[in-house]
Write a protein that holds these residues in place. Sequence first.
Motif, short mmCIF file in Angstrom:
data_model
loop_
_atom_site.label_atom_id
_atom_site.label_comp_id
_atom_site.label_asym_id
_atom_site.label_seq_id
_atom_site.Cartn_x
_atom_site.Cartn_y
_atom_site.Cartn_z
N TRP A 142 -7.50 2.15 -3.49
CA TRP A 142 -8.63 3.07 -3.63
C TRP A 142 -9.39 3.18 -2.30
N ARG A 143 -9.49 2.08 -1.59
CA ARG A 143 -10.18 2.08 -0.30
C ARG A 143 -9.36 2.82 0.77
N TYR A 144 -8.04 2.59 0.78
CA TYR A 144 -7.24 3.06 1.92
C TYR A 144 -6.34 4.26 1.61
N HIS A 145 -5.97 4.43 0.36
CA HIS A 145 -4.93 5.44 0.09
C HIS A 145 -5.37 6.51 -0.89
N ARG A 146 -6.64 6.70 -1.07
CA ARG A 146 -7.05 7.69 -2.07
C ARG A 146 -6.63 9.08 -1.59
N GLY A 147 -6.19 9.87 -2.54
CA GLY A 147 -5.74 11.22 -2.19
C GLY A 147 -4.28 11.27 -1.78
N LYS A 148 -3.67 10.08 -1.57
CA LYS A 148 -2.25 10.07 -1.22
C LYS A 148 -1.43 9.76 -2.46
N THR A 149 -0.24 10.29 -2.50
CA THR A 149 0.64 9.98 -3.62
C THR A 149 1.40 8.70 -3.29
N LEU A 150 1.27 7.72 -4.12
CA LEU A 150 2.11 6.54 -3.90
C LEU A 150 2.39 5.88 -5.22
N VAL A 151 3.55 5.30 -5.28
CA VAL A 151 3.93 4.56 -6.48
C VAL A 151 3.63 3.09 -6.20
N CYS A 152 2.60 2.61 -6.85
CA CYS A 152 2.19 1.23 -6.58
C CYS A 152 3.16 0.27 -7.24
N ARG A 153 3.58 -0.70 -6.47
CA ARG A 153 4.44 -1.75 -7.00
C ARG A 153 3.72 -3.08 -6.89
N VAL A 154 2.57 -3.17 -7.50
CA VAL A 154 1.84 -4.43 -7.41
C VAL A 154 2.70 -5.54 -8.02
N ASP A 155 2.88 -6.58 -7.24
CA ASP A 155 3.76 -7.67 -7.60
C ASP A 155 2.93 -8.94 -7.41
#
Length: 252
Positions: A75-88
Amino acid sequence: MTPAEALLQELGITEPEEIELEAIAYHVGARVRFRPLCGCEAHILGCGGQAVITVKHDSSARRKRFSIAHELGHWRYHRGKTLVCRVDEYRPRDGTSAEKVADAYAADLLMPRYLFLPRAAALGRIAFDSIGGLGQAFQTSMTATAIRLVDLDQFPGFVISHTPRGRKWFARSPSVPRHWVPRDDLDAKSFAFGVQFGGRSDDSAPRKISADAWFDRQGAARFMVREQTFRVSRDETVSLVIIDDKAMLDDR
Ligand SMILES: [Zn+2]
């Protein structure tokens, strides 16, 4: 000071137990909800200045904290960008991927330097029991806490993860020369080998062992290191390898 640490200071947080992630999320416009999730730990959906973070409802409390902190990093760094988060799980990563940026933000939010370093310095000796105490204070996993200590150079050494298939990852403190790279596979001499393959129980304290059990490098046998291993899951063991010998740090 990093953005995550600045945010904590702005909120007047002076103790680890005051790091309430849902309140922090709310402060930056993100609502947190807990739901059954399939195939991932958490994700974030943002629009304009508002976001919703969804976290897997049946994960452990510490795992949920890490996931929320990680999504706040996106939310701080990538808002507005499309990314598939792979939180591991939290682990060292190479390069500069979005996941690494989010993990670093999470580490700063959960274990900010201004609260973490004084407590780390007061530990006295480095071992899994004292690291576990630190993790208790910050509500972070043993592994994440150990990696943080290494990343912030609180002792010269390594945190190394192994599965039966070999080394999964390692973290090396900045004060250790980069030519010291742990072996890919566990050496049969290492205590970790007995924990991983021999059904041996966790070590109760770090023990001395020849450095060539951990490093496949000419001259390694001249040095002693200390090792402590514990099992984190059915497959995975994590070892601390502590370097006490100054000559090993100077060796170029
Ligand atoms: Zn992510």
